[in-house]
Design a protein around this motif. Structure first.
Motif, PDB file in Angstrom:
ATOM      1  N   ASN A 133     -99.950  15.465  27.579  1.00 22.03           N
ATOM      2  CA  ASN A 133     -99.368  15.722  28.891  1.00 22.03           C
ATOM      3  C   ASN A 133     -97.964  15.142  28.987  1.00 22.03           C
ATOM      4  O   ASN A 133     -97.403  14.637  28.023  1.00 22.03           O
ATOM      5  CB  ASN A 133    -100.273  15.157  30.001  1.00 22.03           C
TER       6      ASN A 133
ATOM      7  N   TYR B 179    -100.230  21.826  23.322  1.00 20.66           N
ATOM      8  CA  TYR B 179    -101.482  21.937  22.580  1.00 20.66           C
ATOM      9  C   TYR B 179    -101.217  21.803  21.083  1.00 20.66           C
ATOM     10  O   TYR B 179    -100.259  22.375  20.556  1.00 20.66           O
ATOM     11  CB  TYR B 179    -102.152  23.285  22.841  1.00 20.66           C
TER      12      TYR B 179
ATOM     13  N   TYR C 142    -104.325  17.660  22.928  1.00 19.15           N
ATOM     14  CA  TYR C 142    -103.310  18.077  23.896  1.00 19.15           C
ATOM     15  C   TYR C 142    -102.540  16.847  24.367  1.00 19.15           C
ATOM     16  O   TYR C 142    -103.025  15.721  24.295  1.00 19.15           O
ATOM     17  CB  TYR C 142    -103.939  18.798  25.090  1.00 19.15           C
TER      18      TYR C 142
ATOM     19  N   LEU D 294     -98.941  21.246  29.546  1.00 19.87           N
ATOM     20  CA  LEU D 294     -99.553  20.584  28.386  1.00 19.87           C
ATOM     21  C   LEU D 294     -98.958  21.147  27.100  1.00 19.87           C
ATOM     22  O   LEU D 294     -98.589  22.325  27.048  1.00 19.87           O
ATOM     23  CB  LEU D 294    -101.072  20.799  28.361  1.00 19.87           C
TER      24      LEU D 294
ATOM     25  N   ASP E 141     -96.160  27.912  39.267  1.00 24.12           N
ATOM     26  CA  ASP E 141     -96.920  26.674  39.096  1.00 24.12           C
ATOM     27  C   ASP E 141     -97.878  26.881  37.926  1.00 24.12           C
ATOM     28  O   ASP E 141     -98.651  27.852  37.917  1.00 24.12           O
ATOM     29  CB  ASP E 141     -97.690  26.367  40.382  1.00 24.12           C
ATOM     30  N   HIS E 142     -97.856  25.992  36.967  1.00 18.70           N
ATOM     31  CA  HIS E 142     -98.667  26.228  35.762  1.00 18.70           C
ATOM     32  C   HIS E 142     -99.061  24.900  35.119  1.00 18.70           C
ATOM     33  O   HIS E 142     -98.517  23.834  35.435  1.00 18.70           O
ATOM     34  CB  HIS E 142     -97.890  27.083  34.745  1.00 18.70           C
ATOM     35  N   THR E 143    -100.013  24.993  34.209  1.00 19.15           N
ATOM     36  CA  THR E 143    -100.466  23.836  33.445  1.00 19.15           C
ATOM     37  C   THR E 143     -99.332  23.337  32.551  1.00 19.15           C
ATOM     38  O   THR E 143     -98.674  24.127  31.863  1.00 19.15           O
ATOM     39  CB  THR E 143    -101.676  24.215  32.572  1.00 19.15           C
TER      40      THR E 143
ATOM     41  N   TYR F 175     -96.819  25.587  23.716  1.00 17.71           N
ATOM     42  CA  TYR F 175     -96.518  25.242  25.109  1.00 17.71           C
ATOM     43  C   TYR F 175     -96.421  26.524  25.932  1.00 17.71           C
ATOM     44  O   TYR F 175     -95.805  27.507  25.509  1.00 17.71           O
ATOM     45  CB  TYR F 175     -95.207  24.465  25.200  1.00 17.71           C
TER      46      TYR F 175
ATOM     47  N   ARG G 159    -107.280  28.012  28.781  1.00 17.35           N
ATOM     48  CA  ARG G 159    -107.568  27.547  30.138  1.00 17.35           C
ATOM     49  C   ARG G 159    -106.296  27.086  30.851  1.00 17.35           C
ATOM     50  O   ARG G 159    -106.248  26.026  31.495  1.00 17.35           O
ATOM     51  CB  ARG G 159    -108.599  26.412  30.109  1.00 17.35           C
ATOM     52  N   VAL G 160    -105.275  27.910  30.733  1.00 16.06           N
ATOM     53  CA  VAL G 160    -103.992  27.607  31.362  1.00 16.06           C
ATOM     54  C   VAL G 160    -103.991  28.178  32.778  1.00 16.06           C
ATOM     55  O   VAL G 160    -104.297  29.355  32.990  1.00 16.06           O
ATOM     56  CB  VAL G 160    -102.829  28.204  30.542  1.00 16.06           C
ATOM     57  N   TYR G 161    -103.637  27.345  33.705  1.00 15.55           N
ATOM     58  CA  TYR G 161    -103.494  27.784  35.094  1.00 15.55           C
ATOM     59  C   TYR G 161    -102.038  28.206  35.320  1.00 15.55           C
ATOM     60  O   TYR G 161    -101.103  27.498  34.921  1.00 15.55           O
ATOM     61  CB  TYR G 161    -103.852  26.652  36.055  1.00 15.55           C
TER      62      TYR G 161
END
Length: 272
Positions: free
Chosen positions: A250, A237, A248, A235, A231-233, A135, A214-216
Motif C-alpha cells: 500500500n 501487486y 501487495y 495497491l 476513486d480506485h484501489t 498497478y 478485486r480492484v475497486y
C-alpha cells in the motif's frame, strides 16, 4: 715405677685414639645427614627420570584435549546438520502453506486480454515466466498515481542493480478506459521506467482485469469541463512467474521496503 709409667702412657694413647675415632664417626654422621637432606645433589639421575615422567603426562594430556575437541566438533557439526535439515523442512512447509493460502484467496488467477500502449494485444500468458509489479490507476490522476508509479519505477530500478535477480516487469492497467486509449498511455508511461507497459481495452475488458485482482474503481461526478476523478484501489501487486499473486504493497510502504520484500520473494521462490 717404670711399669706404672708405661701403663699410664698406654692409657693416654688409648684415650687419644678413642677421641680421634669419635671425631671421625661424628664427621661421617654429619656428611650422611647432609646427603639425606639434599637428594637432588646426591642423585642427579633421579631428576632426569622425573622429567621424563612429566613429559609423558603432558603428551597424554594434550592427546586427551585433542580428543575432546574432536568429539565436540563432531557433535556440534551433527547438531548443526540436524538444525539445517529441520529448518529447511519447516521453510518448505511454510512455502507450501503460503501457496495454498494464495490459491484459496483466488486473486489474480484469471486471465486478461488488453491492448498495450503500442497497440499490441497482450494477455496474461505473455507475462508468465516473469516477475511482475502491477498497478491499477489512470492518467488523469492528479498526484497519487504519479507518486505510486514513480515509487514502482524506483523499486524496479533498484532491483535491476542486483545482477543476481531476474528482471521485474512493471505493468500499469488503467481503470479509466474511456479516456486512456493507447495514445494517452504512450504519452503517460514514458515519464516512468522505460520497461513500464500501459494496458487498456474496452470497458468490459478493463473491468474483467480489475475484478480478477478485486480492484475497486468508481468514477466521480464530472465538472463543467467534463473532467472527473476515479476513486480506485491504491495497491501495487506482486505477481510470480506462475502468474500467481504473492503480495501487495500500500501507500505506506516505501520503495526500499518494497524492494526488500520483492527480493526476499524472489530468493525464496519455489516454482509450482
Amino acid at each position: 715405677m717404670l711399669g706404672l709409667r708405661c701403663i699410664m702412657g698406654d692409657l693416654r694413647g688409648g684415650a687419644a685414639l678413642l677421641q680421634n675415632l669419635r671425631r671421625t664417626f661424628v664427621s661421617s654422621a654429619v656428611l650422611s645427614s647432609r646427603w639425606r637432606l639434599a637428594p637432588q645433589d646426591r642423585l642427579p639421575q633421579a631428576r632426569f627420570l622425573s622429567g621424563d615422567r612429566d613429559s609423558s603426562v603432558s603428551v597424554a594430556a594434550k592427546m586427551k584435549l585433542r580428543t575432546r575437541l574432536l568429539v565436540t566438533l563432531l557433535f556440534g557439526g551433527g547438531l548443526l546438520g540436524v538444525w539445517w535439515f529441520v529448518h529447511s523442512e519447516k521453510q518448505q512447509k511454510l512455502r507450501q502453506q503460503r501457496v495454498e493460502q494464495l490459491r484459496q484467496v483466488a486473486l489474480g488467477q484469471g486471465t486478461f486480454s488488453l491492448m498495450d500502449h503500442t497497440g499490441c494485444r497482450r494477455t496474461k500468458r505473455d507475462f508468465l515466466g516473469n516477475w511482475v509489479l502491477l498497478y491499477f490507476g489512470f492518467t488523469h490522476c492528479p498526484d497519487i498515481c504519479p507518486d505510486e508509479l514513480e515509487k514502482l519505477s524506483t523499486v524496479v530500478a533498484t532491483l535491476d542493480r542486483d545482477t543476481s535477480l531476474p528482471p521485474v516487469q512493471p505493468l500499469f492497467i488503467t481503470v479509466d478506459p474511456e479516456r486512456d486509449d493507447e495514445a494517452a498511455l504512450a504519452r503517460y508511461v514514458k515519464d516512468f521506467h522505460p520497461r513500464l507497459i500501459g494496458l487498456t481495452g474496452t470497458v468490459e475488458e478493463v473491468k474483467h482485469a480489475g475484478r480478477d485482482y478485486r480492484v475497486y474503481a468508481s468514477a466521480g461526478p464530472k465538472d463543467e469541463d467534463g473532467d472527473y476523478i476515479v476513486d480506485h484501489t491504491i495497491l501495487i501487486y506482486l505477481v510470480s512467474p506462475d502468474g500467481l499473486f504473492l503480495d501487495y504493497y500500500n501507500r505506506m510502504k516505501s520503495a526500499e521496503q518494497i524492494a526488500d520484500s520483492v527480493r526476499k520473494h524472489i530468493k525464496n521462490y519455489a516454482a509450482l
